[in-house]
Write a protein that holds these residues in place. Structure first.
Motif, PDB file in Angstrom:
ATOM      1  N   ASN A 144       0.810  -1.215   0.000  1.00  0.00           N
ATOM      2  CA  ASN A 144       0.000   0.000   0.000  1.00  0.00           C
ATOM      3  C   ASN A 144       0.848   1.271   0.000  1.00  0.00           C
ATOM      4  OD1 ASN A 144      -2.602   1.063  -0.196  1.00  0.00           O
ATOM      5  ND2 ASN A 144      -2.674   1.545   1.987  1.00  0.00           N
ATOM      6  N   ALA A 206      -6.468  14.382   3.557  1.00  0.00           N
ATOM      7  CA  ALA A 206      -6.457  12.950   3.265  1.00  0.00           C
ATOM      8  C   ALA A 206      -5.141  12.283   3.663  1.00  0.00           C
ATOM      9  CB  ALA A 206      -6.689  12.730   1.768  1.00  0.00           C
ATOM     10  N   LYS A 208      -3.540  11.285   6.410  1.00  0.00           N
ATOM     11  CA  LYS A 208      -3.414  10.158   7.333  1.00  0.00           C
ATOM     12  C   LYS A 208      -3.899   8.843   6.733  1.00  0.00           C
ATOM     13  CE  LYS A 208      -3.291  12.513  11.780  1.00  0.00           C
ATOM     14  NZ  LYS A 208      -3.918  12.657  13.122  1.00  0.00           N
ATOM     15  N   SER A 209      -4.682   8.929   5.671  1.00  0.00           N
ATOM     16  CA  SER A 209      -5.171   7.706   5.039  1.00  0.00           C
ATOM     17  C   SER A 209      -4.196   7.198   3.969  1.00  0.00           C
ATOM     18  CB  SER A 209      -6.540   7.951   4.393  1.00  0.00           C
ATOM     19  OG  SER A 209      -6.439   8.893   3.334  1.00  0.00           O
ATOM     20  N   ASN A 211      -0.325   5.932   2.821  1.00  0.00           N
ATOM     21  CA  ASN A 211       0.977   5.428   3.245  1.00  0.00           C
ATOM     22  C   ASN A 211       2.006   5.903   2.213  1.00  0.00           C
ATOM     23  OD1 ASN A 211       3.154   3.988   4.318  1.00  0.00           O
ATOM     24  ND2 ASN A 211       2.612   2.122   3.223  1.00  0.00           N
ATOM     25  N   ASN A 233      -3.072  18.457  10.499  1.00  0.00           N
ATOM     26  CA  ASN A 233      -2.985  17.237  11.308  1.00  0.00           C
ATOM     27  C   ASN A 233      -2.385  17.454  12.690  1.00  0.00           C
ATOM     28  OD1 ASN A 233      -3.773  14.761   9.442  1.00  0.00           O
ATOM     29  ND2 ASN A 233      -2.661  16.223   8.155  1.00  0.00           N
TER      30      ASN A 233
END
Length: 508
Positions: A144, A206, A208-209, A211, A233
């Protein structure tokens, strides 16, 4: 799951070995490129006009084809934008990279052919190949893992409905392969947003969602995205959001003013930085050795290179003596050259405006030194961007400062004012002493530029430089007023004209 070594072995390792052959075969590779370009374009209107069918050597190519500027080729580009086929390159060209304009135009439109696109993507591939060779423990393609690729936008051109123009980065994002799309963020819709502030905010929210293992883009705009991501964040470290981030592929502008700012917000010891030279006109260079800041010239991307000594170019940007233009295999190290290219996008002996200095031969490695029109030579000093970057680096190191953006221009002896260089600088971190910063910068410029040193001698011609401190956000506001916020737009660093600096002072 980490498939990095598998990707490297199957797709990239052979390419790195091919780049290694540059050292032994540069001249023959370049001559083969020239032969390919001439044969391919011999039936085009340009090829017929310049008797390409009779060309069988570099010397004949030079005799038949003049060195050209954007203004020389603009009429051809316009015909291509209107849908005309076989003008400078076989077939019809749909894409045009939009970049900063010339004196008479607000924007330039550079043709991007299908072969040109392939060569641009080859540059991206080779960046990764060289990076993985130097970093065999990389986890860039881990489970990912994503590549944050920051680009601009594109839109249909009002007076040329048969073509589409936009930032080169946007054109590449829209045409990227399915394989790359598996790893790229943000989504296409966000990536191509014209409003940079909205794009930046969407990425930050977006974050933190994602990798993210690697990031790509121009340093100034990427830094703006990363800082906004920190604000949204609630943290002061990017690696707290993206713990697997390991490399920034950067280009488009000098990294020197931004290096410390990246180090401040990315504290991971495994973070790497890799410079590329990717322009609207083509992909030209890659930093192949992390311990050497110079870049390797990419000589098999269907780009044929020539070089003109900078002191052989007039202040209007024209070559004075064409006999001094040399092909790659005749360049000398430690000499400042302007780049001339012939490419599979239909650019023929095209003076792109960038200047370089070769640091090695076999392989040919270089650093970017500036632009042929981006310098100050109001008093015979010919101060170039490379000089400015070195001076700022020394002043920042000595005073603890961080420079966000800057531009400089001459002050002339009008109405009794003193002749000097005037700088307007926006600091990310202010120096301990502005007076000390100015003194060190002025001294450092004298050290790296003998012309400036001579004019500063005893302050007879030039007085000490003057610094105006810019308010926070000044340069972004100026770019926004020009509708150039984001994308590949850059601040003009040095100029003989006061137009830019006076506009900035007026809104400071």
């Amino acid at each position: 799951m980490n498939i990095t070594s598998l990707v490297n072995r199957i797709y990239l390792r052979a390419r790195y070995k091919a780049i290694q052959k540059y050292q032994e075969h540069a001249e023959s590779i370049q001559k083969n490129v020239l032969e390919y370009l001439i044969n391919k374009a011999s039936a085009t209107q340009w090829g017929k006009n310049h008797k390409y069918q009779s060309i069988n050597s570099y010397e004949q190519f030079v005799e038949n084809v003049p060195v050209s500027s954007y203004d020389d080729l603009k009429e051809y580009f316009q015909r291509m934008r209107n849908g005309e086929r076989n003008v400078l390159w076989p077939g019809r060209v749909r894409w045009f990279a939009k970049s900063s304009g010339t004196t008479g135009d607000s924007s330039k439109f550079i043709p991007v052919t299908s072969e040109g696109l392939k060569n641009q993507f080859s540059g991206g591939r080779d960046c990764v190949a060289c990076y993985l060779h130097c970093n065999p423990k990389s986890r860039m393609f881990s489970y990912n893992g994503k590549s944050l690729i920051l680009g601009g936008s594109f839109s249909s051109v009002p007076d040329a409905q048969t073509s589409i123009s936009g930032d080169l980065s946007a054109i590449l994002i829209d045409n990227v392969s399915m394989f790359v799309r598996l790893f790229r963020v943000p989504d296409r819709k966000t990536a191509l947003l014209e409003d940079f502030e909205e794009k930046r905010d969407r990425i930050a929210r977006a974050a933190k969602s994602m990798n993210v293992t690697n990031i790509s883009g121009a340093p100034s705009w990427m830094l703006s995205v990363l800082k906004h991501t920190l604000e949204v964040n609630g943290t002061d470290r990017i690696d707290a959001i993206w713990p697997n981030l390991e490399v920034f592929f950067h280009g488009g502008m000098a990294f020197t003013p931004y290096r410390e700012q990246f180090h401040d917000i990315i504290t991971s010891g495994r973070m790497h930085y890799m410079e590329t030279y990717n322009a609207s006109e083509g992909f030209f260079g890659i930093q192949t050795d992390p311990d050497d800041s110079s870049m390797t010239l990419m000589i098999d991307y269907k780009v044929f290179y020539e070089f003109c000594p900078v002191d052989n170019i007039s202040e209007t940007g024209r070559i004075i003596d064409g006999s001094l233009v040399v092909p790659l295999w005749k360049v000398e190290t430690d000499r400042n050259y302007a780049i001339i290219i012939s490419t599979a996008c239909g650019l023929w002996r095209y003076l792109i405006g960038d200047t370089v200095r070769f640091t090695h031969r076999n392989p040919y490695k270089f650093i970017i030194t500036g632009r042929i029109k981006c310098f100050i030579n109001a008093f015979g000093e010919k101060l170039i961007v490379d000089n400015a970057e070195k001076g700022l680096l020394k002043a920042c190191a000595a005073t603890g400062a961080q420079v966000k953006d800057y531009t400089a221009a001459p002050v002339f002896n009008d109405n009794g004012s003193r002749c000097c260089h005037q700088w307007i600088i926006e600091f990310n971190r202010h120096p301990d002493s502005m007076e000390e910063f100015s003194t060190i910068l002025d001294s450092a410029l004298q050290e790296v530029n003998c012309g400036y040193e001579a004019k500063r001698s005893k302050s007879i011609i030039l007085q000490p430089l003057e610094i105006i401190e810019a308010r926070p956000g000044l340069f972004d506001d100026w770019l926004k007023s020009k509708n150039k916020l984001g994308g590949q737009h850059k601040i003009p660093r040095l100029s003989n004209s006061r137009q830019v600096i006076d506009e900035l002072i007026a809104i400071n």
